[in-house]
Design a protein around this motif. Structure first.
Motif, PDB file in Angstrom:
ATOM      1  N   ASN B  43       2.846  10.511  -7.365  1.00  0.00           N
ATOM      2  CA  ASN B  43       3.608  10.537  -8.601  1.00  0.00           C
ATOM      3  C   ASN B  43       2.611  10.531  -9.757  1.00  0.00           C
ATOM      4  OD1 ASN B  43       5.286  10.114 -10.743  1.00  0.00           O
ATOM      5  ND2 ASN B  43       5.893   8.047 -10.144  1.00  0.00           N
ATOM      6  N   LEU B  44       2.114  11.725 -10.086  1.00  0.00           N
ATOM      7  CA  LEU B  44       1.032  11.819 -11.071  1.00  0.00           C
ATOM      8  C   LEU B  44       1.555  11.574 -12.481  1.00  0.00           C
ATOM      9  CD1 LEU B  44      -0.838  14.932  -9.689  1.00  0.00           C
ATOM     10  CD2 LEU B  44      -1.588  12.565  -9.573  1.00  0.00           C
ATOM     11  N   VAL B 178     -10.107   4.111   0.585  1.00  0.00           N
ATOM     12  CA  VAL B 178      -9.585   5.027  -0.439  1.00  0.00           C
ATOM     13  C   VAL B 178      -8.361   5.780   0.090  1.00  0.00           C
ATOM     14  CG1 VAL B 178     -10.105   7.107  -1.770  1.00  0.00           C
ATOM     15  CG2 VAL B 178     -11.771   5.272  -1.673  1.00  0.00           C
ATOM     16  N   SER B 179      -8.437   6.246   1.358  1.00  0.00           N
ATOM     17  CA  SER B 179      -7.287   6.971   1.927  1.00  0.00           C
ATOM     18  C   SER B 179      -6.055   6.089   1.966  1.00  0.00           C
ATOM     19  CB  SER B 179      -7.568   7.424   3.363  1.00  0.00           C
ATOM     20  OG  SER B 179      -8.812   8.006   3.455  1.00  0.00           O
ATOM     21  N   LEU B 180      -6.258   4.851   2.424  1.00  0.00           N
ATOM     22  CA  LEU B 180      -5.113   3.950   2.544  1.00  0.00           C
ATOM     23  C   LEU B 180      -4.483   3.655   1.180  1.00  0.00           C
ATOM     24  CD1 LEU B 180      -5.551   3.694   5.508  1.00  0.00           C
ATOM     25  CD2 LEU B 180      -5.681   1.237   5.292  1.00  0.00           C
ATOM     26  N   THR B 181      -5.345   3.521   0.168  1.00  0.00           N
ATOM     27  CA  THR B 181      -4.801   3.258  -1.170  1.00  0.00           C
ATOM     28  C   THR B 181      -4.017   4.468  -1.684  1.00  0.00           C
ATOM     29  OG1 THR B 181      -6.776   1.946  -1.543  1.00  0.00           O
ATOM     30  CG2 THR B 181      -5.371   2.345  -3.435  1.00  0.00           C
ATOM     31  N   PHE B 185      -0.029   4.668  -2.805  1.00  0.00           N
ATOM     32  CA  PHE B 185       0.543   5.328  -3.981  1.00  0.00           C
ATOM     33  C   PHE B 185       1.596   6.363  -3.581  1.00  0.00           C
ATOM     34  CE2 PHE B 185      -3.012   3.547  -6.368  1.00  0.00           C
ATOM     35  CZ  PHE B 185      -2.392   3.224  -7.555  1.00  0.00           C
ATOM     36  N   ALA B 186       1.363   7.035  -2.432  1.00  0.00           N
ATOM     37  CA  ALA B 186       2.327   8.034  -1.985  1.00  0.00           C
ATOM     38  C   ALA B 186       3.618   7.363  -1.507  1.00  0.00           C
ATOM     39  CB  ALA B 186       1.719   8.892  -0.878  1.00  0.00           C
ATOM     40  N   SER B 196      -5.103   3.926 -12.427  1.00  0.00           N
ATOM     41  CA  SER B 196      -5.122   3.844 -10.967  1.00  0.00           C
ATOM     42  C   SER B 196      -6.491   4.223 -10.423  1.00  0.00           C
ATOM     43  CB  SER B 196      -4.066   4.764 -10.363  1.00  0.00           C
ATOM     44  OG  SER B 196      -2.869   4.691 -11.076  1.00  0.00           O
ATOM     45  N   VAL B 197      -7.143   5.186 -11.096  1.00  0.00           N
ATOM     46  CA  VAL B 197      -8.486   5.557 -10.640  1.00  0.00           C
ATOM     47  C   VAL B 197      -9.434   4.384 -10.823  1.00  0.00           C
ATOM     48  CG1 VAL B 197     -10.438   7.102 -10.985  1.00  0.00           C
ATOM     49  CG2 VAL B 197      -8.131   7.982 -11.168  1.00  0.00           C
ATOM     50  N   ALA B 198      -9.279   3.678 -11.958  1.00  0.00           N
ATOM     51  CA  ALA B 198     -10.100   2.487 -12.172  1.00  0.00           C
ATOM     52  C   ALA B 198      -9.825   1.462 -11.069  1.00  0.00           C
ATOM     53  CB  ALA B 198      -9.825   1.897 -13.545  1.00  0.00           C
ATOM     54  N   ALA B 199      -8.543   1.324 -10.691  1.00  0.00           N
ATOM     55  CA  ALA B 199      -8.186   0.390  -9.624  1.00  0.00           C
ATOM     56  C   ALA B 199      -8.849   0.803  -8.312  1.00  0.00           C
ATOM     57  CB  ALA B 199      -6.671   0.337  -9.447  1.00  0.00           C
TER      58      ALA B 199
END
Lengths: 537, 326
Positions: B43-44, B178-181, B185-186, B196-199
């Motif tokens: 959800n961008l 990173v994949s799991l995060t 989000f998905a 979110s990128v900072a997170a």
């Protein structure tokens, strides 16, 4: 472990004291801060997402700039060919065109081709440090001269235009009377405008988005309305549309291409009211050159109409009832007080050398900002207190040391941010929490290691010594990796990522200092004073 | 005063016994995450797709989402994405930028705000964000670059400070985290934006913190117990650092949890992602990042110091603080 030199204790105490002193202004209200001595006035800036305000990113229309550049050169070419000492000196030219990003024209008298090139050459300049000139002049088919802007010339034109644009935007935003706006160039063709506490970004956009290229031009009385509607106009004239929602029954006017007076000849502009109908108007005043031109033209053209054109749109096209001699005039058009005021400010500050459009806008209302700060502060305090309690319960005396160090860490982060005038944003608050986590982790590593060494049967002093030295290696590696991540975020990230990276970097440095060095100082002094044979950890 | 111990002394849990199961689970979860991102998508936020986003707060009870959607549709800016915003009184309304020249986009944000104010006179618009397509493209690029470079830079550092096997292990673990995060989000369809990128980068940093603590202990033990089999040695290292892992995880969960509950809803997604990162970080330190070392055949020989290669195994070697052997 016992030996902790006095100079170190003094040095650390001074740093901690400075940390407290320089973080205090950040907690005080603005008024109190202003009454402090100037070296104490630095405080942490709150980002627009916290304090409320508008952030606009404007991008220059480079195509538009190129067109202006060509148009200006075209004028230069015509002037240069006209010669300085009368008609004998003229060089006849023809077929002048400005298509394909270059100027091309025919020199009718081939004997004068070289002289024409000479004259143009003296109109070009060296561009940047490349040794190139800003325009290339070449002769094609031995009859034609072509002028092409060089890469360096174009780059310089963009850079100059952006500098000017930045200054003009700065003047305009300051004229709004806003508090501490930030206006900086970003990249090659962008300007960032940040105005804290701004309520209405629409007015700001209106103000800085206007190019404000003002021109007074005569209406072509010879144009046939029917022909004009079909797009055919007399030579030397062009169709110019009305600005939205205005017009004398028509959507456009046919205007002479020649500009009588332009905005550069203004010396003042302000919002006022039309004495006849009390509508808001913009009163302008010309400089002496402008006044005399205006007087001359209006004297010759009584009964005719002229048009005021702003950024390529007709504002109004009144009839000249009598010569206008005083050098002042009114621009009418259906204005509100606010829009007349915005136009006056734009005209006063001068025209932007290039069209700018808003490509990014972020606005946060001050109420939402205040709400975020309040909740952020409360959450931060609760989070810190719960971690402190946990440390106390788990590590006892050593937990107390860790907690004190943690509180100092908060002061040091704020003080460093104030010193660097860094901005605290919402993600920054999260970064804050993260570095507190890192500081906690460092103390956890040290204390766990001390427990372990004691369990292995080491003496108190040796266990503590080993706890610090063995844990330091992992703490060092872990923090270096985080600094690497933060540095890369700062260089390559944008916006919130940058804000986060700043807090993270500062926090990593201060948290290593407080979690390792400061607690070590406490422990060393305690050990020296008490010399315990067993410790509760 | 008796102090609290979160982990009993001298634990001796055979973590590596579950290494096959854990590896299988990790592979499975990574695959599921990638599939989810591919199928459901992220959800961008406007940062990455361009468009405008307005945060609306309803002071007197929120109307049903359908009603909001209908009214926003009437403004004529096309399909809107409406999402509840942390608390129960605020929504974010997102629409795409209309086609046409740039100034159309400039006016559209204003149009959305005034349209909302007309439809819901009691509502307050808290923030407005408009990002043009060009800028959003750049933000995606800088976001991806900073994430990729951070992971790469960190792995190189670990390779230099430790051994290549550890670098590979760290890289694998970062990919896992990173994949799991992204998967999170998905699944939740939380808005993915610059915050979110900072997170995500924070998760990367935190998870490395963990990796390094465990790897540091493994390195130490490899030098100390030269004749020990690799599997028991890894188990020993994990057990020795277990109390630290638990304590730090608890502290982080405590801090982030408070931020999640009491913090401003603007950073809700951000904090939730980090909290999730701390959980998978804990799992990874214990069960995920060590099996890699078994497969890559790390052993005492990885750290045989050149100058003292003749020293007998099992002997404790003197070390400097930075881990170098003297």
């Amino acid at each position: 472990m016992l030996d902790f030199p006095r100079w170190k204790t003094i040095g650390i105490s001074i740093i901690l004291l400075l940390g407290i002193i320089f973080s205090i202004p950040s907690f005080l209200p603005e008024k109190t801060v202003n009454s402090l001595p100037s070296f104490l006035q630095a405080k942490v800036n709150l980002g627009l997402d916290l304090a409320g305000g508008s952030h606009l990113l404007l991008e220059a229309d480079i195509d538009d700039l190129r067109k202006t550049q060509l148009a200006n050169m075209e004028k230069t070419v015509r002037a240069a060919m006209r010669g300085e000492s009368g008609p004998d000196d003229d060089i006849a030219i023809g077929e002048l065109s400005t298509t394909g990003g270059k100027i091309s024209f025919l020199v009718r008298d081939l004997a004068k081709l070289d002289e024409a090139r000479e004259r143009l050459f003296s109109e070009t300049r060296g561009a940047q440090l490349t040794g190139q000139r800003d325009w290339n002049i070449t002769v094609v088919d031995s009859t034609r001269i072509e002028m092409t802007p060089t890469g360096a010339g174009q780059a310089q034109a963009v850079a100059n235009a952006m500098d000017t644009a930045r200054d003009i935007i700065d003047k305009r935003v300051n004229a709004l009377g806003t508090r501490e706006p930030t206006i900086i160039r970003e990249g090659d063709d962008r300007v960032v405008v940040q105005v804290p506490g701004l309520q209405d970004p629409a007015a700001l956009k209106e103000l800085i988005g206007k190019t404000a290229r003002l021109e007074f031009r005569m209406v072509d009385a010879n144009a046939d309305p029917a022909e004009a509607a079909a797009g055919r106009v007399p030579v030397g004239s062009e169709i110019v549309p009305y600005a939205e929602g205005e017009g004398n029954g028509a959507a456009f006017e046919v205007l002479r291409r020649q500009v009588m007076i332009s905005g550069e000849q203004l010396i003042d502009a302000k919002q006022s009211y039309d004495p006849q109908n009390n509508q808001p108007v913009v009163s302008i005043r010309f400089d002496s050159g402008g006044s005399s031109t205006f007087a001359k033209v209006t004297a010759q053209s009584v009964g005719k109409r002229f048009a005021m054109v702003l950024d390529g749109k007709v504002l109004s096209a009144p009839s000249i009832n009598e010569p206008i001699l005083g050098g002042s005039a009114q621009i009418s058009g259906s204005f509100s007080v606010a829009s007349a005021n915005a136009l006056a400010i734009s005209l006063r500050s001068g025209a932007l050398p290039v069209k700018m459009t808003v490509v990014e806008e972020r606005t946060v209302t001050p109420e939402l900002g205040a709400d975020s700060i309040r909740k952020g502060a409360i959450a931060g305090i609760i989070a810190t207190v719960s971690v402190l309690v946990l440390m106390l319960v788990v590590y006892g005396r050593f937990g107390v040391y860790a907690c004190v160090a943690l509180v100092f860490n908060v002061f040091l982060i704020l003080a460093t941010m104030a010193a660097f005038n860094a901005t605290l944003t919402l993600p920054g608050i999260a970064g804050f929490v993260l570095t507190i986590g890192a500081a906690v982790d460092a103390n956890v590593l040290i204390n766990e290691r001390i427990r372990e060494e004691l369990k292995r049967g080491r003496k108190v002093f040796q266990a503590i010594e080993l706890g610090y030295s063995e844990a330091s290696r992992a703490i060092f590696d872990a923090n270096v990796t985080n600094v690497i991540a933060a540095a890369l975020m700062f260089w390559f990230g944008s916006g919130p990522i940058k804000g986060f990276a700043v807090v993270l970097t500062i926090g990593i440095v201060t948290s290593v200092f407080t979690a390792v060095t400061v607690t070590r100082m406490f422990v060393a002094h305690w050990l020296r004073a008490k010399r315990p044979t067993s410790i509760n950890i | 005063m008796r102090l609290l111990k979160l982990v009993p002394d001298d634990t001796n849990i055979d973590f590596l016994r579950w290494r096959k199961l854990a590896s299988f689970m990790s592979f499975f979860l990574v695959a599921v995450s990638i599939a989810l991102v591919a199928v459901k998508g992220l959800n961008l936020g406007v940062d990455f797709v361009g468009g405008q986003s307005v945060r609306v707060e309803f002071t007197q009870g929120m109307p049903p989402i359908d009603e909001i959607r209908e009214k926003v549709g009437e403004i004529g800016l096309g399909e809107a994405t409406i999402q509840q915003f942390g608390s129960d009184k605020a929504v974010s309304i997102r629409t795409a930028l209309p086609d046409g020249d740039k100034s159309v986009a400039e006016r559209a944000g204003q149009q959305l705000v005034s349209g909302i104010q007309k439809a819901f006179p009691t509502a307050k618009t808290g923030s407005v964000e408009t990002v043009s397509g060009k800028v959003s493209g750049e933000l995606i690029r800088t976001g991806a670059i900073s994430l990729g470079l951070a992971i790469l830079g960190i792995s190189i550092y670990i390779w230099i400070r430790f051994e290549w096997q550890f670098g590979v292990g760290a890289l694998g673990r970062l990919f896992h985290e990173v994949s799991l995060t992204f998967g999170l989000f998905a699944v939740t369809q939380m808005q993915f934006d610059l915050n979110s990128v900072a997170a995500l980068l924070t998760i990367v940093g935190y998870s490395l913190n963990d990796t390094i603590v465990v790897y540091d202990r493994i390195r130490e033990n490899l030098k100390k117990y030269r004749k020990m089999e690799i599997v028991p040695l890894l188990n020993l290292s994990i057990n020795e650092t277990l109390s630290r892992t638990v304590m730090t995880t608890v502290a982080m969960v405590l801090a982030l949890g408070m931020l999640l509950i009491f913090g401003p809803d603007v950073i809700f997604g951000f904090t939730a992602a980090m909290l999730f990162g701390v959980f998978i970080g804990g799992y990874s330190s214990v069960l995920m990042s060590t099996p890699v070392l078994v497969w890559l055949k790390v052993g005492p020989h990885s750290f045989v110091p050149r100058t003292t290669a003749g020293i007998e195994g099992g002997e404790r070697v003197e070390r400097k603080d930075d881990g170098a052997v003297v």
